[in-house]
Scaffold this active site. Structure first.
Site, PDB file in Angstrom:
ATOM      1  N   LYS A 126      47.683  37.041  42.188  1.00 53.88           N
ATOM      2  CA  LYS A 126      48.274  36.169  43.202  1.00 53.88           C
ATOM      3  C   LYS A 126      48.248  36.853  44.571  1.00 53.88           C
ATOM      4  O   LYS A 126      47.849  36.260  45.575  1.00 53.88           O
ATOM      5  CB  LYS A 126      49.714  35.802  42.847  1.00 53.88           C
ATOM      6  CG  LYS A 126      49.859  34.654  41.852  1.00 53.88           C
ATOM      7  CD  LYS A 126      49.540  35.078  40.440  1.00 53.88           C
ATOM      8  CE  LYS A 126      49.892  34.036  39.403  1.00 53.88           C
ATOM      9  NZ  LYS A 126      49.455  34.434  38.053  1.00 53.88           N
ATOM     10  N   LYS A 161      56.020  30.183  41.208  1.00 56.07           N
ATOM     11  CA  LYS A 161      55.527  30.905  40.032  1.00 56.07           C
ATOM     12  C   LYS A 161      55.776  32.398  40.154  1.00 56.07           C
ATOM     13  O   LYS A 161      55.914  32.931  41.268  1.00 56.07           O
ATOM     14  CB  LYS A 161      54.045  30.618  39.796  1.00 56.07           C
ATOM     15  CG  LYS A 161      53.119  30.879  40.974  1.00 56.07           C
ATOM     16  CD  LYS A 161      51.709  30.383  40.646  1.00 56.07           C
ATOM     17  CE  LYS A 161      50.771  30.493  41.837  1.00 56.07           C
ATOM     18  NZ  LYS A 161      49.421  29.971  41.525  1.00 56.07           N
ATOM     19  N   ARG A 211      37.553  26.786  39.128  1.00 54.92           N
ATOM     20  CA  ARG A 211      37.264  28.198  38.878  1.00 54.92           C
ATOM     21  C   ARG A 211      35.847  28.486  39.365  1.00 54.92           C
ATOM     22  O   ARG A 211      34.872  27.920  38.862  1.00 54.92           O
ATOM     23  CB  ARG A 211      37.407  28.506  37.390  1.00 54.92           C
ATOM     24  CG  ARG A 211      36.858  29.857  36.926  1.00 54.92           C
ATOM     25  CD  ARG A 211      37.495  31.059  37.616  1.00 54.92           C
ATOM     26  NE  ARG A 211      38.938  31.097  37.504  1.00 54.92           N
ATOM     27  CZ  ARG A 211      39.594  31.583  36.447  1.00 54.92           C
ATOM     28  NH1 ARG A 211      38.925  32.060  35.411  1.00 54.92           N
ATOM     29  NH2 ARG A 211      40.909  31.600  36.445  1.00 54.92           N
ATOM     30  N   ARG A 226      39.382  22.325  36.425  1.00 53.69           N
ATOM     31  CA  ARG A 226      40.298  22.164  35.292  1.00 53.69           C
ATOM     32  C   ARG A 226      41.329  21.105  35.693  1.00 53.69           C
ATOM     33  O   ARG A 226      42.190  21.346  36.527  1.00 53.69           O
ATOM     34  CB  ARG A 226      40.927  23.515  34.955  1.00 53.69           C
ATOM     35  CG  ARG A 226      39.876  24.535  34.487  1.00 53.69           C
ATOM     36  CD  ARG A 226      40.302  25.955  34.660  1.00 53.69           C
ATOM     37  NE  ARG A 226      40.503  26.301  36.056  1.00 53.69           N
ATOM     38  CZ  ARG A 226      41.024  27.463  36.468  1.00 53.69           C
ATOM     39  NH1 ARG A 226      41.374  28.375  35.575  1.00 53.69           N
ATOM     40  NH2 ARG A 226      41.186  27.705  37.736  1.00 53.69           N
ATOM     41  N   ARG A 234      49.761  20.933  35.849  1.00 53.83           N
ATOM     42  CA  ARG A 234      48.961  22.150  35.789  1.00 53.83           C
ATOM     43  C   ARG A 234      47.573  21.838  35.218  1.00 53.83           C
ATOM     44  O   ARG A 234      47.444  21.111  34.237  1.00 53.83           O
ATOM     45  CB  ARG A 234      49.645  23.203  34.911  1.00 53.83           C
ATOM     46  CG  ARG A 234      50.998  23.648  35.429  1.00 53.83           C
ATOM     47  CD  ARG A 234      51.731  24.497  34.397  1.00 53.83           C
ATOM     48  NE  ARG A 234      51.995  23.739  33.171  1.00 53.83           N
ATOM     49  CZ  ARG A 234      52.501  24.264  32.065  1.00 53.83           C
ATOM     50  NH1 ARG A 234      52.781  25.561  32.029  1.00 53.83           N
ATOM     51  NH2 ARG A 234      52.726  23.512  31.012  1.00 53.83           N
ATOM     52  N   ASP A 274      40.294  30.926  42.014  1.00 50.56           N
ATOM     53  CA  ASP A 274      40.926  29.632  41.756  1.00 50.56           C
ATOM     54  C   ASP A 274      41.071  28.914  43.089  1.00 50.56           C
ATOM     55  O   ASP A 274      41.697  29.438  44.027  1.00 50.56           O
ATOM     56  CB  ASP A 274      42.291  29.813  41.091  1.00 50.56           C
ATOM     57  CG  ASP A 274      42.171  30.243  39.640  1.00 50.56           C
ATOM     58  OD1 ASP A 274      41.047  30.253  39.113  1.00 50.56           O
ATOM     59  OD2 ASP A 274      43.203  30.581  39.037  1.00 50.56           O
ATOM     60  N   GLU A 282      44.207  31.942  43.847  1.00 45.80           N
ATOM     61  CA  GLU A 282      44.256  33.192  43.090  1.00 45.80           C
ATOM     62  C   GLU A 282      42.884  33.848  43.088  1.00 45.80           C
ATOM     63  O   GLU A 282      41.856  33.179  43.212  1.00 45.80           O
ATOM     64  CB  GLU A 282      44.705  32.961  41.638  1.00 45.80           C
ATOM     65  CG  GLU A 282      46.137  32.506  41.487  1.00 45.80           C
ATOM     66  CD  GLU A 282      46.610  32.512  40.038  1.00 45.80           C
ATOM     67  OE1 GLU A 282      45.974  33.187  39.203  1.00 45.80           O
ATOM     68  OE2 GLU A 282      47.624  31.859  39.765  1.00 45.80           O
ATOM     69  N   ASN A 284      41.114  36.216  40.365  1.00 46.65           N
ATOM     70  CA  ASN A 284      41.270  36.728  39.006  1.00 46.65           C
ATOM     71  C   ASN A 284      40.264  37.854  38.754  1.00 46.65           C
ATOM     72  O   ASN A 284      39.049  37.642  38.848  1.00 46.65           O
ATOM     73  CB  ASN A 284      41.041  35.601  37.997  1.00 46.65           C
ATOM     74  CG  ASN A 284      42.130  34.552  38.070  1.00 46.65           C
ATOM     75  OD1 ASN A 284      43.147  34.647  37.413  1.00 46.65           O
ATOM     76  ND2 ASN A 284      41.917  33.534  38.910  1.00 46.65           N
TER      77      ASN A 284
END
Length: 316
Positions: A126, A161, A211, A226, A234, A274, A282, A284
């Site tokens: 994050k 979050k 993604r 997604r 979500r 993301d 984000e 990752n």
């Protein structure tokens, strides 16, 4: 030249091979004639200043009834001619950090470690996005529930979050007048002891949380959106989201161009961004996924591209 590919991952017997990116990497490495080794969970150690692992020879196959065979576990020392795939899922807790320090010794002994263990320690997924504020929506990170509440009131509809979650766990959506806002913030911050993130809600989430995969800083030409299902906000696949492949948009490519050079510079050879709508949320670096879904939808071989890069050696 055949390499020894050593994989550090969660238990291989419990993976879902149709969706597992690490499995795609192992299949590709084996197809190329590289030797596979599976590190027993918790099997990294140091002996007399040298990084070692308790590992077993590994064979994999595309068979949901039995996708792996292991040989005898024995101690293996890290050194030249090896590629270490560090693919253990979060949490990035103290034990995970200790493993990255052991893998630093492996790197210094001559093994290629993907991704670089220094970056795995440096980049919370994050917080890493905050290195690129020009790409991000309005965001506040704080331990102070009052500060996060003020941000939520200012922006009306926000996502809240923790910094250490994955797979959509412990993500909350708060709207104006939410009677649960105080308790959500108290829970996420542990009463002011833990950092939490508040971010302006991005309505384009209904079209998917994209993604985008980077290999040595360069984006794969397709992303996996997604898409939330039913009454779920979500998009995470682990939270029931549906994966739909799409070509990258111009904005997606711009974001990748902003982030990619720094990832390449820091040895982050396989990264997942993301992106919701036009905004990076984000970065990752621990165990990015979505390779199997994109390969299946577009007939590509992302793990093949990664191993082309690995076989060429670390980027200059």
């Amino acid at each position: 030249m055949a390499l020894d590919v050593i994989v550090v991952m969660d238990p291989i017997g419990s993976i879902k091979i149709a969706k597992d990116t690490t499995f795609a990497m192992l299949l590709e490495a084996q197809r190329r004639g590289h030797r596979l080794h599976y590190v027993r969970p918790g099997g990294l150690a140091v002996r007399d200043g040298r990084a070692v692992a308790v590992a077993a020879p590994l064979r994999v196959r595309e068979d949901p009834a039995g996708w792996h065979e292991l040989g005898r576990f024995a101690e293996l020392a890290f050194g030249p001619g090896q590629v270490v795939l560090m693919r253990k899922d979060p949490p990035v807790d103290a034990e995970y950090l200790y493993d990255t320090q052991i893998l630093d010794l492996a790197r210094l002994a001559g093994a290629q470690v993907v991704n670089d263990p220094r970056g795995l320690r440096d980049f919370n997924e994050k917080l890493a996005a905050m290195l690129f504020p020009q790409c991000c929506p309005p965001t506040r990170i704080s331990r102070d529930p009052a500060e996060l509440k003020a941000f939520a009131i200012e922006h009306g509809k926000v996502v809240l979050k923790p910094l250490d979650g994955m797979g959509g766990r412990s993500i909350f959506l708060s709207q104006p007048g939410d009677p649960n806002l105080n308790v959500i913030l108290e829970t996420l911050t542990g009463g002011g002891r833990r950092l939490a993130l508040a971010q302006r809600y991005i309505p384009e989430i209904v079209h998917g949380d994209k993604r985008i995969l980077l290999i040595d800083g360069e984006p794969v030409e397709y992303c996996l959106a997604r898409i939330p299902q039913g009454d779920e906000f979500r998009g995470n696949l682990a939270a029931g989201g549906r994966g739909e492949g799409r070509p990258l948009s111009e904005r997606d490519r711009w974001i990748a161009a902003q982030v990619g050079p720094e990832m390449r510079r820091r040895g982050m050879r396989f990264v997942g961004l993301d992106v919701i709508g036009d905004w990076l949320t984000e970065v990752n670096v621990t165990s990015p996924t979505c390779v199997r879904e994109l390969d299946a939808q577009f007939g590509i071989n992302i793990a093949g591209r990664l191993f082309d890069a690995i076989e060429a050696g670390p980027p200059a």
